[in-house]
Design an enzyme around this catalytic site. Sequence first.
Site, short mmCIF file in Angstrom:
data_model
loop_
_atom_site.label_atom_id
_atom_site.label_comp_id
_atom_site.label_asym_id
_atom_site.label_seq_id
_atom_site.Cartn_x
_atom_site.Cartn_y
_atom_site.Cartn_z
N ASP A 123 30.14 37.71 35.60
CA ASP A 123 31.32 38.01 36.42
C ASP A 123 30.92 38.39 37.85
O ASP A 123 31.52 39.26 38.47
CB ASP A 123 32.15 39.13 35.77
CG ASP A 123 33.46 39.40 36.51
OD1 ASP A 123 33.93 38.50 37.23
OD2 ASP A 123 34.02 40.52 36.38
N GLU B 78 40.69 41.68 33.04
CA GLU B 78 39.65 42.46 33.70
C GLU B 78 40.15 43.03 35.01
O GLU B 78 39.83 44.14 35.40
CB GLU B 78 38.40 41.58 33.94
CG GLU B 78 37.17 42.36 34.41
CD GLU B 78 37.08 42.55 35.92
OE1 GLU B 78 36.30 43.40 36.36
OE2 GLU B 78 37.82 41.87 36.68
N GLU B 79 40.96 42.24 35.72
CA GLU B 79 41.30 42.58 37.11
C GLU B 79 42.14 43.84 37.25
O GLU B 79 41.95 44.62 38.17
CB GLU B 79 42.01 41.41 37.80
CG GLU B 79 41.15 40.16 37.99
CD GLU B 79 39.99 40.39 38.95
OE1 GLU B 79 39.81 41.50 39.45
OE2 GLU B 79 39.22 39.43 39.17
N HIS C 113 35.80 36.72 32.26
CA HIS C 113 37.21 37.06 32.09
C HIS C 113 38.12 35.93 32.54
O HIS C 113 37.88 35.27 33.56
CB HIS C 113 37.58 38.40 32.74
CG HIS C 113 37.50 38.44 34.23
ND1 HIS C 113 38.52 37.99 35.04
CD2 HIS C 113 36.53 38.89 35.06
CE1 HIS C 113 38.17 38.18 36.31
NE2 HIS C 113 36.97 38.72 36.35
N ASP D 181 35.65 34.07 40.49
CA ASP D 181 36.09 35.31 39.80
C ASP D 181 37.30 35.01 38.95
O ASP D 181 38.42 35.14 39.42
CB ASP D 181 36.39 36.38 40.88
CG ASP D 181 36.69 37.74 40.28
OD1 ASP D 181 36.42 37.94 39.08
OD2 ASP D 181 37.20 38.59 41.02
N HIS E 198 38.93 37.84 45.45
CA HIS E 198 40.34 38.25 45.41
C HIS E 198 41.19 37.65 46.54
O HIS E 198 42.17 38.27 46.97
CB HIS E 198 40.46 39.79 45.45
CG HIS E 198 39.84 40.47 44.28
ND1 HIS E 198 39.88 41.84 44.11
CD2 HIS E 198 39.18 39.99 43.19
CE1 HIS E 198 39.24 42.17 42.99
NE2 HIS E 198 38.80 41.06 42.42
#
Lengths: 454, 454
Positions: A351, A323-324, A277, A289, A421
């Site tokens: 991912d 995606e997030e 993504h 990520d 994140h």
Amino acid sequence: MKKLLLAFGLFATAAQAKSPADSVTIRKIYTEILGNSPSYEWLRQLTKGVGPRLSGSAGAQKAVDWSKQLMEKQGFDRVFLQEVMVPHWVRGAKEVAYIQNGKQKITVPIAALGGSIATAPKGVEAPVIEVKNFQELRDLGAEKVKGKIVFFNRPMDPTKLNTFEAYAGAVDQRGNGASEAGKLGAVGAIVRSVTTAMDDNPHTGGMRYATGVPLIPTAAISTNGAELLSKSLKENANLTFYFKQNCEMLPDVKSYNVVGEIKGSEKPEEIIVVGGHLDSWDLAEGAHDDGSGCVQSIEVLRTIKALGIKPKRTIRAVMFMNEENGLRGGVGYADYAKKNNEKHIAAVESDEGGFTPRGFGIVGTAEQRAKVMPWKPLLAPYGLHDIGAGPGGADIGPLAQFGTVLFGFKPDTQRYFDFHHTGIDRFEGVNKRELELGAASMTALVYLLDQYGL
Amino acid sequence: MKKLLLAFGLFATAAQAKSPADSVTIRKIYTEILGNSPSYEWLRQLTKGVGPRLSGSAGAQKAVDWSKQLMEKQGFDRVFLQEVMVPHWVRGAKEVAYIQNGKQKITVPIAALGGSIATAPKGVEAPVIEVKNFQELRDLGAEKVKGKIVFFNRPMDPTKLNTFEAYAGAVDQRGNGASEAGKLGAVGAIVRSVTTAMDDNPHTGGMRYATGVPLIPTAAISTNGAELLSKSLKENANLTFYFKQNCEMLPDVKSYNVVGEIKGSEKPEEIIVVGGHLDSWDLAEGAHDDGSGCVQSIEVLRTIKALGIKPKRTIRAVMFMNEENGLRGGVGYADYAKKNNEKHIAAVESDEGGFTPRGFGIVGTAEQRAKVMPWKPLLAPYGLHDIGAGPGGADIGPLAQFGTVLFGFKPDTQRYFDFHHTGIDRFEGVNKRELELGAASMTALVYLLDQYGL
């Protein structure tokens, strides 16, 4: 017994091995990628050049342009954008938070959770009630929760070998904590960062308000901050917590999945997808990520071209958007496939970070999984032992409705949730060789999928 | 065929599995270490508190004291020092080096190789001859080499999956380059750092002068520096290289292996060693090389005690001194074992970094290796798939003369040579979970060795 073992061993080997040419081709794939891959440089461009790229942001649009241009430069047979509407949440000014313990004011690092509302402009300050899970919260009841800030402080279980399993065991606090607390009249929800690392990095991530509940602001606190808050509460149950955040959900924005493809020579109508993504959290360069998954997917197609492999089937690299905090790209891609009557036989997603490869999880029928098992001896020399039933990937998930077999690339994920994140998910956290070995593993799998189908 | 596979599979599993209690104990080992291990904190103390600890230095003595005290605090049955004389090489003032290309002077990062002599106090400056291997050097002959600085620039092969194999294919330049160049009248030898990473960190390491050759100074140059020098030579073959270093070999110094032990309850005379090396290069905190192996080894014994396991055999943690530039600790330990008529049935070493576990290499007879194979199903759930013939470890190597079976702990080593022998081999480069998983893997193996012998 020994003889039987030997005889059986030889027989099994003969039955399992595909053509010896496969083993040669797979070795060529690894040699090409470890020797000549531009994927690490691509990752540098995406993380350092494009930077953070949350859905709806200027960064996300820059990432779309960048990946389209990159794939065009590679000379793939077709590169196109596939439109999707995405949520547009913005963080606004950096959050402020502190523990007010008597006369002592101690600043702690927080980050608003994606999707959260803002606090009032002057912030919110209230006594704190610490819980480990929703049952404990419900047992307290509205009387004890009303007007308070609920502090969800259940750690990820460090004793689980599978860090994603440990993550799954804690992330409900982040996703639904605000709704559960809001129902009982809380004025805010502070959630321990979902990581086993002890540090000062708050880990943001998606949350959702349940329908019909009062909306309250919610943020992640760093693990060190969580420990401090918990310790301070033990000393003084009457302390207060203050936080201020300025985030906002704006109207949806037009964005895109970015697709590159090499046309199949024998069965062009059968499609194999490999993807990651393109969006990242706003705090992160999105290196693990999921910049890694993006550049690895493009690298799969580049390598196929570079080695002169003419795939029988159509191979597509897909950079999924959103995606997030919405999965609109994954859902939109499946819709697109349906509308165009496309036949996706398999989809591979990376991912779980650009770490050293361990294997692939497979989502499919037992018979489909069984078709993959004879490939294990071809992949084992490259450290890919962990091949069997297991998660596919969020973005490719919606393809399962068509019977597409899903493959989740499994790197070693012991370090993944240190970065996840946060602001430290940067280019510097990715090792070149580990990134490349991932790309090579994915290319080897796509090669076998193309050769033998499912 | 399916039925046969199934029947055979069940049979094989039944034959291979040891008592189900083993599986429970191994799970307990991982839970204890992932939940409660102090090993990461120990590593912080050793790297940040003690710091660099090259044999003969004050840091090495500090490391001896620290590890002795640490093991005493753990309450092991016996902790003792085992004396060895070690080389005492010192780097002196930081090296200086530059490329003089016409009027342009470009500074490049170098580090004297351990064991090298100094340059003259004013340094050495000479034209450069670049070679990729010793044959190429010999083919040039004394005429072309005399008075020059030989630049060994063969990279580690990035296409090899096994980074130690790639290392072995390049490290002759570091170990013997100065002797080969000196024989032909060179005035210095500059060696490309043995790593696949492209950066500005020179990687030091051991070198030895062959007997009877003229001694010339030798240093490692960073990979970026090597690329620049090579490129500059293509533009101007007449450029000169200057370097100055102040290193010196002093007389041998008294030092120690540090040993902690838990006495066996049934066969105390049978010893199982688990160890790492306590010394590091002077430039490094020695976190991966080999602080990790040291704290993991102590953690094996701590965990056995913490779980109330009463080993049948004597388990020893050995911190070997002087692996980096002499191996006196490993040799001295074997001498000690011989003098005391000790029976070492197995020795496990961790000296490939504190990375996520992959397996163990075994040095022993085919029959001894076969005895280990039934343990594989017990270890596979922990990612330990790579178990078979393979290197043991430098320090435990001398025990092989007594028929001791050697086990080399195999972590994933894709990142190892980024750090190896440089200033970036720091505490921050080690991940807590990966370190702990290594310790747990070693404890599981030691537990099985103790239960079943060989």
